[in-house]
Scaffold this motif. Structure first.
Motif, short mmCIF file in Angstrom:
data_model
loop_
_atom_site.label_atom_id
_atom_site.label_comp_id
_atom_site.label_asym_id
_atom_site.label_seq_id
_atom_site.Cartn_x
_atom_site.Cartn_y
_atom_site.Cartn_z
N VAL A 98 0.40 4.38 -8.05
CA VAL A 98 1.27 3.43 -8.76
C VAL A 98 2.71 3.91 -8.70
CG1 VAL A 98 1.74 2.29 -10.95
CG2 VAL A 98 -0.61 2.82 -10.31
N HIS A 99 3.61 2.97 -8.44
CA HIS A 99 5.05 3.23 -8.53
C HIS A 99 5.66 2.09 -9.33
CE1 HIS A 99 8.95 4.84 -7.47
NE2 HIS A 99 9.34 3.64 -7.08
N LEU A 100 6.36 2.41 -10.43
CA LEU A 100 6.79 1.38 -11.37
C LEU A 100 8.28 1.08 -11.31
CD1 LEU A 100 4.74 2.47 -14.52
CD2 LEU A 100 4.18 0.69 -12.84
N GLN A 101 9.05 1.84 -10.55
CA GLN A 101 10.49 1.60 -10.53
C GLN A 101 10.85 0.68 -9.36
OE1 GLN A 101 11.68 5.74 -10.57
NE2 GLN A 101 11.80 5.78 -12.79
N SER A 102 11.96 0.86 -8.71
CA SER A 102 12.35 -0.03 -7.62
C SER A 102 11.27 -0.05 -6.55
CB SER A 102 13.69 0.43 -7.03
OG SER A 102 13.57 1.73 -6.51
N ARG A 103 11.11 -1.20 -5.89
CA ARG A 103 10.04 -1.40 -4.91
C ARG A 103 8.68 -1.05 -5.50
NH1 ARG A 103 11.59 1.55 0.56
NH2 ARG A 103 9.92 0.21 1.33
N ALA A 104 8.47 -1.48 -6.76
CA ALA A 104 7.26 -1.14 -7.48
C ALA A 104 6.03 -1.74 -6.80
CB ALA A 104 7.35 -1.64 -8.93
N GLY A 105 4.92 -1.03 -6.91
CA GLY A 105 3.70 -1.53 -6.31
C GLY A 105 2.51 -0.64 -6.63
N ILE A 106 1.34 -1.15 -6.25
CA ILE A 106 0.08 -0.41 -6.39
C ILE A 106 -0.61 -0.45 -5.04
CG2 ILE A 106 -2.15 -0.28 -7.57
CD1 ILE A 106 -0.91 -1.74 -9.92
N GLY A 107 -1.06 0.70 -4.57
CA GLY A 107 -1.71 0.73 -3.25
C GLY A 107 -2.51 1.99 -3.04
N GLY A 108 -3.02 2.15 -1.83
CA GLY A 108 -3.77 3.35 -1.49
C GLY A 108 -2.87 4.57 -1.54
N PRO A 109 -3.40 5.72 -1.89
CA PRO A 109 -2.59 6.94 -1.99
C PRO A 109 -1.79 7.20 -0.72
CG PRO A 109 -4.84 7.33 -2.79
CD PRO A 109 -4.83 5.97 -2.15
N GLY A 110 -0.49 7.27 -0.86
CA GLY A 110 0.38 7.48 0.29
C GLY A 110 1.05 6.21 0.79
N TRP A 111 0.80 5.09 0.14
CA TRP A 111 1.38 3.83 0.61
C TRP A 111 2.91 3.87 0.58
CZ3 TRP A 111 4.67 1.00 -2.46
CH2 TRP A 111 4.62 1.22 -3.83
N GLN A 112 3.48 4.64 -0.35
CA GLN A 112 4.94 4.70 -0.43
C GLN A 112 5.54 5.34 0.81
OE1 GLN A 112 6.39 5.95 -4.46
NE2 GLN A 112 4.21 6.09 -4.92
N ILE A 113 4.85 6.32 1.38
CA ILE A 113 5.32 6.98 2.60
C ILE A 113 5.31 6.01 3.76
CG2 ILE A 113 4.76 8.79 4.29
CD1 ILE A 113 3.77 10.48 1.95
N ALA A 114 4.32 5.11 3.79
CA ALA A 114 4.19 4.17 4.90
C ALA A 114 5.17 3.01 4.82
CB ALA A 114 2.76 3.63 4.94
N GLN A 115 6.00 2.95 3.76
CA GLN A 115 6.88 1.81 3.59
C GLN A 115 8.14 1.86 4.43
OE1 GLN A 115 5.98 -1.06 1.65
NE2 GLN A 115 4.15 0.15 2.10
N GLY A 116 8.57 3.05 4.81
CA GLY A 116 9.79 3.10 5.58
C GLY A 116 10.12 4.51 6.03
#
Length: 457
Positions: free
Chosen positions: A227-245
């Motif tokens: 879970v990430h609740l600040q800017s570009r908030a979302g819920i996904g598989g562990p590591g999804w934030q790394i795959a965003q850009g």
């Protein structure tokens, strides 16, 4: 007579002096378990994951790191309040460190810093998000001061200052003669707070993003959270934030330095390493005798890992016949080692945490070491009895080994997902990450071996 002489000969052979296998204190239980079988099985699991990537459809990995966007959350002035509370807790810890018990296992300064901060909170950030946003002891006071930066920091600075700080911190952790001395640690923490706050006054809050180790470290591991609740908030598989850009290359180097520090943290205690530097592990002369060689080994491990990783990425791009900027590929793929760094951090410190969290609870109940019982725990006894039972020891080892294997599988899948974005094709991504996957298979063996290896320091 002949039989008697034969018996004497056999006894002489049995008693002949030779090199012996030995192990010290809490690590000795490892030799009682079939660690070789566990290591082989763990390596096989990671290797089978690599093979599976060539046959599984691309959508399988894509779904693992899919994200569902949610509305960002605004918390108003709450982080300012929690930051000020954290500052108060830090000041109390410094006071206890300077005036309290000299015993590191009775003083809240080293127990809070190492057990709660370095082991527990750093690990939790990968599961619950960036805790440093709430508990850093600078931003609350800085917001109250309301100072405008005197000198802007160029974006090109990135996280390179924090990377150098991480190496310095690792040097203190691994080479300093007394990193858990309450007074010494309290002075270091106080000095670091002052230097960081001065940096914020001069360069603004961006100084934390570039140079403050806690901010960068927690941000890196929290990028693995679901879970990430600040800017570009979302819920996904562990590591999804790394795959965003794609990140800046400095972020990838920071991740590799974290992995290198964690690996050497385990290596420099082993009989193998002590043998390489000419130290008898059963007669360890103390940290002050090996400061230079420890720092050399630490820096060599970090630089060596970065060089090997760069070579692996280059080789993969040649094998996969892909064209992409090397710095972009290196930086992005380097972030994929974060799961490995995380799980090894957790596994490496698991046994220390199991014991020291008990000392922390006892110190919380008696913070001034005067025999108080604020939490009503008496009689309270710290126990290490679980190290004496084979069933408990087996469970501890299986937990450590499972963490390491899961982290490496996680990294292999995450690297493949990033490679498909980088190179635009499932099969090309599998080929281009094949050297990296082999590297991760080898690192699985290394991580498990480090956990199982006899320790002498």
């Amino acid at each position: 007579m002949k039989l008697r002489n034969f018996v004497i000969l056999v006894n002489m052979i049995a008693l002949w002096p030779a090199a012996a296998l030995a192990h010290v204190s809490e690590q000795g239980f490892v030799l009682l378990l079939p660690t070789g079988a566990y290591i082989s099985a763990g390596v096989a699991v990671v290797a089978l994951t690599v093979v599976a990537l060539f046959v599984l459809p691309s959508r399988f990995v894509e779904r693992l790191f899919a994200v569902r966007r949610i509305a960002p959350r605004a918390f108003g002035g709450l982080p300012v309040v929690t930051s000020l509370i954290s500052l108060g807790v830090m000041c109390f810890g410094i006071f206890i460190g300077l005036s309290g018990s000299r015993d590191p296992l009775s003083n809240l300064m080293p127990l809070g810093f190492w057990t709660i901060g370095w082991i527990l909170l750093v690990s939790l950030s990968a599961f619950v998000g960036n805790l440093w946003t709430w508990i850093n002891p600078w931003t609350g006071l800085y917001q109250l001061v309301g100072n405008e930066p005197l000198i802007p920091i160029p974006n090109s600075v990135g996280v390179w200052p924090a990377t150098l700080t991480l190496v310095a911190f690792a040097g203190f952790l691994l080479a300093d003669p007394a990193p858990d001395d309450p007074s010494r640690l309290a002075q270091l923490v106080a000095g670091y707070w002052i230097v960081t706050f001065i940096g914020m006054v001069v360069f603004g809050v961006k100084w934390c993003h570039c140079a403050e180790l806690g901010h960068v470290l927690f941000a890196a591991f929290s990028s693995l959270s679901v879970v990430h609740l600040q800017s570009r908030a979302g819920i996904g598989g562990p590591g999804w934030q790394i795959a965003q850009g794609p990140p800046a290359i400095g972020a990838g180097v920071f991740a590799l330095v974290m992995l290198g520090v964690g690996s050497f943290d385990g290596l420099n205690e082993t009989f193998w390493w002590l043998g390489q530097i000419g130290v008898n592990p059963l007669e360890f002369p103390g940290r002050s005798a090996v400061i230079g060689v420890t720092l050399t080994g630490l820096i060599g491990s970090v630089i060596g890992l970065i060089v090997v990783f760069g070579a692996v990425v280059s080789l993969g791009m040649v094998i996969g016949q892909v064209r992409a900027p090397f710095s972009r590929s290196f930086g992005w793929l380097a972030l994929c080692v974060l799961p490995i760094a995380l799980v090894y951090h957790m596994a490496h410190y698991l046994t220390a945490f199991m014991v020291n969290i008990q000392y922390t609870i006892a110190a919380l109940s008696d913070p001034f070491a005067r025999g108080d019982d604020w939490l009503g725990l008496q009689p309270f006894r710290v126990t290490t009895g679980f190290f004496n039972r084979i069933d408990a020891v087996r469970m501890i080892w299986i937990s450590q080994a499972s963490l390491v294997v899961i982290g490496h599988v996680w990294s292999v899948l995450l690297a493949h997902r990033v490679a498909t974005i980088l190179f635009g094709d499932h099969r090309k991504a599998a080929l281009a990450t094949l050297p990296l996957s082999i590297f991760m298979i080898g690192y699985t063996f290394l991580g498990l071996w480090l956990l199982a290896a006899p320790k002498g320091a």
